[in-house]
Each structure stands twice: as structure tokens, then as C-alpha cells.
Write a protein that holds these residues in place. Structure first.
Motif, PDB file in Angstrom:
ATOM      1  N   LYS A  91       0.852  -1.190   0.000  1.00  0.00           N
ATOM      2  CA  LYS A  91       0.000   0.000   0.000  1.00  0.00           C
ATOM      3  C   LYS A  91       0.884   1.235   0.000  1.00  0.00           C
ATOM      4  CE  LYS A  91      -3.877  -0.423   2.350  1.00  0.00           C
ATOM      5  NZ  LYS A  91      -4.744  -0.901   1.233  1.00  0.00           N
ATOM      6  N   THR A  92       0.599   2.182  -0.889  1.00  0.00           N
ATOM      7  CA  THR A  92       1.401   3.399  -1.002  1.00  0.00           C
ATOM      8  C   THR A  92       0.483   4.619  -0.977  1.00  0.00           C
ATOM      9  OG1 THR A  92       1.373   3.777  -3.411  1.00  0.00           O
ATOM     10  CG2 THR A  92       2.869   2.071  -2.589  1.00  0.00           C
ATOM     11  N   ASN A  93       1.105   5.799  -1.019  1.00  0.00           N
ATOM     12  CA  ASN A  93       0.312   7.021  -1.113  1.00  0.00           C
ATOM     13  C   ASN A  93      -0.220   7.236  -2.523  1.00  0.00           C
ATOM     14  OD1 ASN A  93       2.874   7.536  -2.143  1.00  0.00           O
ATOM     15  ND2 ASN A  93       2.927   9.647  -1.444  1.00  0.00           N
ATOM     16  N   GLY A  94       0.079   6.319  -3.429  1.00  0.00           N
ATOM     17  CA  GLY A  94      -0.515   6.288  -4.764  1.00  0.00           C
ATOM     18  C   GLY A  94      -1.313   5.005  -4.918  1.00  0.00           C
ATOM     19  N   ALA A  95      -1.039   4.280  -5.965  1.00  0.00           N
ATOM     20  CA  ALA A  95      -1.761   3.028  -6.206  1.00  0.00           C
ATOM     21  C   ALA A  95      -1.138   1.875  -5.401  1.00  0.00           C
ATOM     22  CB  ALA A  95      -1.720   2.695  -7.695  1.00  0.00           C
ATOM     23  N   ASP A  96      -1.987   0.917  -5.015  1.00  0.00           N
ATOM     24  CA  ASP A  96      -1.482  -0.295  -4.380  1.00  0.00           C
ATOM     25  C   ASP A  96      -0.729  -1.126  -5.419  1.00  0.00           C
ATOM     26  OD1 ASP A  96      -2.752   0.546  -2.124  1.00  0.00           O
ATOM     27  OD2 ASP A  96      -4.405  -0.898  -2.245  1.00  0.00           O
ATOM     28  N   ILE A  97       0.296  -1.859  -4.960  1.00  0.00           N
ATOM     29  CA  ILE A  97       1.138  -2.646  -5.861  1.00  0.00           C
ATOM     30  C   ILE A  97       1.031  -4.118  -5.464  1.00  0.00           C
ATOM     31  CG2 ILE A  97       3.477  -2.999  -6.733  1.00  0.00           C
ATOM     32  CD1 ILE A  97       4.045  -0.072  -5.896  1.00  0.00           C
ATOM     33  N   PRO A  98       0.488  -4.973  -6.335  1.00  0.00           N
ATOM     34  CA  PRO A  98       0.343  -6.395  -5.996  1.00  0.00           C
ATOM     35  C   PRO A  98       1.670  -7.140  -6.135  1.00  0.00           C
ATOM     36  CG  PRO A  98      -0.498  -5.979  -8.186  1.00  0.00           C
ATOM     37  CD  PRO A  98      -0.102  -4.642  -7.650  1.00  0.00           C
ATOM     38  N   TYR A  99       1.802  -8.220  -5.372  1.00  0.00           N
ATOM     39  CA  TYR A  99       3.022  -9.027  -5.449  1.00  0.00           C
ATOM     40  C   TYR A  99       2.686 -10.504  -5.273  1.00  0.00           C
ATOM     41  CZ  TYR A  99       2.740  -9.243  -0.301  1.00  0.00           C
ATOM     42  OH  TYR A  99       2.321  -9.454   0.991  1.00  0.00           O
ATOM     43  N   ASP A 100       3.560 -11.336  -5.813  1.00  0.00           N
ATOM     44  CA  ASP A 100       3.580 -12.760  -5.488  1.00  0.00           C
ATOM     45  C   ASP A 100       4.666 -13.044  -4.456  1.00  0.00           C
ATOM     46  OD1 ASP A 100       1.552 -13.782  -7.398  1.00  0.00           O
ATOM     47  OD2 ASP A 100       2.963 -12.978  -8.879  1.00  0.00           O
ATOM     48  N   TYR A 101       5.779 -12.292  -4.569  1.00  0.00           N
ATOM     49  CA  TYR A 101       6.847 -12.340  -3.579  1.00  0.00           C
ATOM     50  C   TYR A 101       7.230 -10.911  -3.206  1.00  0.00           C
ATOM     51  CZ  TYR A 101       7.444 -17.310  -4.332  1.00  0.00           C
ATOM     52  OH  TYR A 101       7.229 -18.665  -4.396  1.00  0.00           O
ATOM     53  N   LEU A 102       7.566 -10.736  -1.940  1.00  0.00           N
ATOM     54  CA  LEU A 102       7.866  -9.408  -1.426  1.00  0.00           C
ATOM     55  C   LEU A 102       9.200  -9.453  -0.689  1.00  0.00           C
ATOM     56  CD1 LEU A 102       7.015  -6.468  -0.630  1.00  0.00           C
ATOM     57  CD2 LEU A 102       5.818  -7.477   1.333  1.00  0.00           C
ATOM     58  N   LEU A 103      10.090  -8.527  -1.004  1.00  0.00           N
ATOM     59  CA  LEU A 103      11.353  -8.354  -0.275  1.00  0.00           C
ATOM     60  C   LEU A 103      11.343  -6.968   0.366  1.00  0.00           C
ATOM     61  CD1 LEU A 103      14.206  -9.061   0.618  1.00  0.00           C
ATOM     62  CD2 LEU A 103      15.030  -8.363  -1.656  1.00  0.00           C
ATOM     63  N   ILE A 104      11.260  -6.939   1.692  1.00  0.00           N
ATOM     64  CA  ILE A 104      11.248  -5.675   2.431  1.00  0.00           C
ATOM     65  C   ILE A 104      12.676  -5.337   2.819  1.00  0.00           C
ATOM     66  CG2 ILE A 104      10.387  -4.494   4.477  1.00  0.00           C
ATOM     67  CD1 ILE A 104       7.956  -6.318   4.406  1.00  0.00           C
ATOM     68  N   ALA A 105      13.161  -4.243   2.275  1.00  0.00           N
ATOM     69  CA  ALA A 105      14.564  -3.858   2.468  1.00  0.00           C
ATOM     70  C   ALA A 105      14.642  -2.364   2.752  1.00  0.00           C
ATOM     71  CB  ALA A 105      15.378  -4.233   1.239  1.00  0.00           C
ATOM     72  N   THR A 106      13.907  -1.954   3.749  1.00  0.00           N
ATOM     73  CA  THR A 106      13.798  -0.525   4.063  1.00  0.00           C
ATOM     74  C   THR A 106      14.871  -0.089   5.038  1.00  0.00           C
ATOM     75  OG1 THR A 106      12.326  -0.996   5.893  1.00  0.00           O
ATOM     76  CG2 THR A 106      11.309  -0.595   3.755  1.00  0.00           C
ATOM     77  N   GLY A 107      15.128   1.180   5.060  1.00  0.00           N
ATOM     78  CA  GLY A 107      15.947   1.758   6.115  1.00  0.00           C
ATOM     79  C   GLY A 107      15.131   1.878   7.389  1.00  0.00           C
ATOM     80  N   PRO A 108      15.720   2.456   8.424  1.00  0.00           N
ATOM     81  CA  PRO A 108      15.035   2.540   9.709  1.00  0.00           C
ATOM     82  C   PRO A 108      14.205   3.797   9.869  1.00  0.00           C
ATOM     83  CG  PRO A 108      17.245   3.363   9.955  1.00  0.00           C
ATOM     84  CD  PRO A 108      17.110   2.948   8.505  1.00  0.00           C
ATOM     85  N   LYS A 109      13.373   3.772  10.872  1.00  0.00           N
ATOM     86  CA  LYS A 109      12.798   5.003  11.416  1.00  0.00           C
ATOM     87  C   LYS A 109      13.745   5.433  12.538  1.00  0.00           C
ATOM     88  CE  LYS A 109       8.799   6.777  14.029  1.00  0.00           C
ATOM     89  NZ  LYS A 109       8.374   7.855  13.127  1.00  0.00           N
ATOM     90  N   VAL A 110      14.290   6.627  12.428  1.00  0.00           N
ATOM     91  CA  VAL A 110      15.237   7.128  13.430  1.00  0.00           C
ATOM     92  C   VAL A 110      14.441   7.665  14.614  1.00  0.00           C
ATOM     93  CG1 VAL A 110      17.175   8.671  13.830  1.00  0.00           C
ATOM     94  CG2 VAL A 110      16.828   7.692  11.560  1.00  0.00           C
ATOM     95  N   ASP A 111      14.599   7.035  15.770  1.00  0.00           N
ATOM     96  CA  ASP A 111      13.714   7.292  16.913  1.00  0.00           C
ATOM     97  C   ASP A 111      14.266   8.392  17.824  1.00  0.00           C
ATOM     98  OD1 ASP A 111      11.600   7.082  18.656  1.00  0.00           O
ATOM     99  OD2 ASP A 111      12.397   5.323  19.699  1.00  0.00           O
ATOM    100  N   PHE A 112      14.242   9.619  17.332  1.00  0.00           N
ATOM    101  CA  PHE A 112      14.676  10.736  18.164  1.00  0.00           C
ATOM    102  C   PHE A 112      13.764  10.922  19.371  1.00  0.00           C
ATOM    103  CE2 PHE A 112      16.437  12.265  13.978  1.00  0.00           C
ATOM    104  CZ  PHE A 112      17.764  12.120  14.326  1.00  0.00           C
ATOM    105  N   ALA A 113      12.509  10.528  19.241  1.00  0.00           N
ATOM    106  CA  ALA A 113      11.545  10.722  20.323  1.00  0.00           C
ATOM    107  C   ALA A 113      11.860   9.885  21.557  1.00  0.00           C
ATOM    108  CB  ALA A 113      10.132  10.392  19.823  1.00  0.00           C
TER     109      ALA A 113
END
Length: 398
Positions: A91-113
């Protein structure tokens, strides 16, 4: 064979490597899409130099879109807001993107809080991304006109200790060049139980070498430290000690990105994804993860929580392993495992004009081989590796 849709989320070390490795393994028989919130690949290790005017963005980044186009990989620049694991949708801020396989390779959320007063919008600076490093450059320029005490460090729960050390030593080198060493007390604050722990339990004689080097450089330190609050004029530690500071840079803990944390069943409480040793999700076999997004348990018990660093090289190894297993699922063949603990430990730590080459036969646990080689060759090796890495990746070689 049915044509499969593989979606890679993220385009830094793990995402970029994973996408190109998948295309190499699968050929053009399947569709690969990369979705990320930027089209720039930034060589994060070089951000230790950016605040001192030693690098510009053009020197340490490149546009991934031409490379993806050459390799017939679709690129979507969008913000990922969540995942529908049942319907297999990104799910994105645009169109949803379907997948058969998904590789999640994101950077972090920097937790300054996680620490009151921490972060560029408050009372400290950061080198966690190029925007932060740009703000830190302006702060450094102001500091040079009105110098005073400095505190550099890594807070409780942090994992990126190497960046804190390198920034500390490069900053000290800059102080020397500006003839400010006698005017600027320099203190390193860290959650590590000892210098040279690095979040991996130490390596070789890193502890004694670090203590010797800190002493030679005139840097004081606080280990087993918690940061209670970052103030405009100093840092309050959990012990009650207040360290005066006119320039503060403290690496915070990282969390998984909001899109993972907002998806039930995908990540743990901190938003990191628990996988097997092939980097496959334990409940959703079509979902894989690599890089910072992967959960790696801390090494042993420490008085103050310390995370495990998941830097460029381990991220690429995880991504290649995950890609191999996605390809094996689709085409058949042998599946691979590479426990994080068994990935080789490679690090070049720069200190301005010197440094340390750090090598181990694996990241975590007892090692058969481990070396730390200090000297000016480490500085030159770091510069050479930066050029080599950016050249090869810009031309689509992983």
C-alpha cells in the motif's frame, strides 16, 4: 511457468542489491518492481565527512532509475504506508502494488523521540541521512565561530556505533586542523559496556586499542551510559551527571518504519521483521526481508540496551540470500541459509588521516579469525572503497 511479480521495498544497500540480484537470477521471465521514497542511492558511510565540507551530495550518491531501466526493473517512487499480507498488496500514497513475492529492504525510522531533546529539530545533530548531515554541516560552521565543549555518542538502544566512533574521530581531526583542541573538551557517551564493543560483543583487542587511542587523542568517555535528556547547553545522563556541550551529535536507537509497525503480524513490537536464516518471514512464506528491517537479537546481556549493527555489507549478504531463495521458490533449486551471526565482519574505520581495518570470520559469537590493523592505510582503504563501491553500483554491478 507462470510469470511472477516480485516487489522490493527500499533502494539502499539491501533493496538495490536485492533487485539487481533477482534480475540476474530470474532473467526477464518475471516482473520486478522496486518501490522507494527516493530515487537516490546515498553511500551512507561517507556521511561522516559531509558535515565538514569534505563531500557533496553529487560525490556520494547516484540516481537508481537509469540502472533499473537498463535491467528492465520497474521503479515506483512513492511512500509505502502499509502492507496487506492477505491480499498481497504493498500500500502506497498512490496506487497499491500487488506481489507474489515481497522483499522488504527498508531503512530505519530514526527514533529521536526516545530521548527528550534529541534530534535536529531539537538540541542535537545527526548524520543518519543526507538531510540530517546537511543540517549538521550548518551547525558545525556556526560552532567554529563560537567553540566550546562537544559531546558525541550513541544512546541506549542504538546499534550504529561505528558511525558514532568515526564521526567522533573525524571531528577531532577537524578540531586539530582548526587549532581548537585546547579550547574544546571532547566527550564520547555510549550505551556500550566498554569501548570497542560495537554492538557485536567486541572483536579482538578492540577494547584496549580503543582505550589507548582515546587516551592519545585526549577524548574522555562514558560507557554503560544512558542519555536522559539533551539540552541546548549539555547532555543529562541517567547517572545524574551533566556534560556541558555546545555541539552534540548522538546516534539514537532505530525502529522499523511505520509501514511495518502499522501492519499486524509483519514485525515485532519495534517494527523489525523476524525471519529464518534464509531471511524468509516466519508466518508469511512469500515475504522476505533484508538489511535494517531484519530483527537480530542483541549480543548477550548488557547493563544498557545495545542493538546489533546491520551495516552495508551484512545488508547486501542478506539481500543476496533472500533473492536466491525467492528464485529457488520460483524456478526450483537449492535454498540457501546464511545466519546473520556467520556473515563475515568487515569494517574500515576512518579517523581523519588514520584508521583501523577490522576483520572477523563472522559477525557474532566466538571467532576463529579476527584482526584489527591500525594505521594510515585504513584511511586510504576507506577512500578507495568509497570510489570502487560507487563506481560499481552506479554501473549496476553487485
Amino acid at each position: 511457468m507462470d510469470r511472477k511479480r516480485i516487489v522490493v521495498v527500499g533502494t539502499s544497500f539491501a533493496g538495490y542489491t536485492g533487485a539487481l540480484e533477482l534480475r540476474e537470477l530470474l532473467g526477464d521471465d518475471h516482473d520486478i518492481t522496486v518501490v522507494a521514497n527516493t530515487h537516490d542511492f546515498v553511500f551512507i558511510p561517507s556521511l561522516i565527512w559531509y558535515p565538514f565540507g569534505l563531500r557533496e551530495k553529487k560525490d556520494i550518491s547516484f540516481d537508481v532509475r537509469p540502472v533499473y531501466a537498463e535491467h528492465h526493473i520497474r521503479f515506483v517512487e512513492a511512500h509505502v504506508t502499509g502492507f496487506d499480507l492477505q491480499q498481497r498488496l504493498v500500500k502506497t500514497n498512490g496506487a497499491d502494488i500487488p506481489y507474489d513475492y515481497l522483499l522488504i529492504a527498508t531503512g530505519p525510522k530514526v527514533d529521536f523521540a526516545s530521548v527528550p531533546g534529541l534530534g535536529p529539530k531539537q538540541n542535537s545533530w545527526s548524520i543518519c541521512n543526507i538531510e540530517h548531515a546537511e543540517e549538521t554541516r550548518h551547525a558545525w560552521e556556526r560552532f567554529l565561530k563560537d567553540p566550546g565543549p562537544i559531546v558525541i555518542g550513541a544512546s541506549q538502544g542504538a546499534a550504529c556505533f561505528g558511525a558514532a566512533y568515526e564521526f567522533l574521530f573525524n571531528l577531532r581531526y577537524q578540531l586539530k586542523k582548526h587549532h581548537l583542541l585546547d579550547k574544546v573538551p571532547l566527550t564520547y557517551v555510549t550505551a556500550e559496556p566498554f569501548l570497542g564493543h560495537f554492538g557485536i560483543g567486541g572483536l579482538g583487542n578492540a577494547k584496549s586499542l580503543s582505550e589507548t587511542f582515546f587516551g592519545m587523542q585526549g577524548i574522555t568517555w562514558r560507557t554503560d551510559a544512558t542519555v536522559q535528556e539533551v539540552r541546548p547547553d549539555g547532555v543529562l545522563l541517567g547517572s545524574g551527571e551533566v556534560l556541558p556541550s555546545k555541539f552534540t551529535m548522538i546516534i539514537p536507537r532505530f525502529l522499523g518504519i511505520d509501514a511495518i509497525r502499522n501492519t499486524p503480524g509483519l514485525g515485532n513490537a519495534n517494527g523489525f521483521i523476524e525471519t529464518d536464516d534464509g531471511y524468509r518471514h516466519k508466518q508469511f512464506p512469500e515475504v522476505f526481508a533484508a538489511g535494517v528491517a531484519v530483527y537480530v537479537p542483541p549480543v548477550g546481556e548488557t547493563a544498557v540496551p545495545c542493538g546489533v549493527p546491520k551495516t552495508g555489507y551484512p545488508s547486501e549478504v542478506m539481500a543476496k540470500t533472500a533473492a536466491a531463495n525467492i528464485a529457488a521458490d520460483i524456478k526450483g533449486g537449492e535454498h540457501k541459509t546464511m545466519p546473520f551471526s556467520m556473515i563475515h565482519a568487515y569494517c574500515i574505520m576512518d579517523t581523519g588521516n588514520m584508521g583501523m581495518l577490522i576483520l572477523g570470520d563472522h559477525m557474532l559469537g566466538a571467532r576463529h579469525l579476527e584482526f584489527i590493523i591500525p594505521g594510515p592505510q585504513a584511511h586510504w582503504a576507506k577512500l578507495a572503497f568509497e570510489k570502487y563501491f560507487l563506481y560499481t553500483r552506479k554501473h549496476g554491478h553487485v
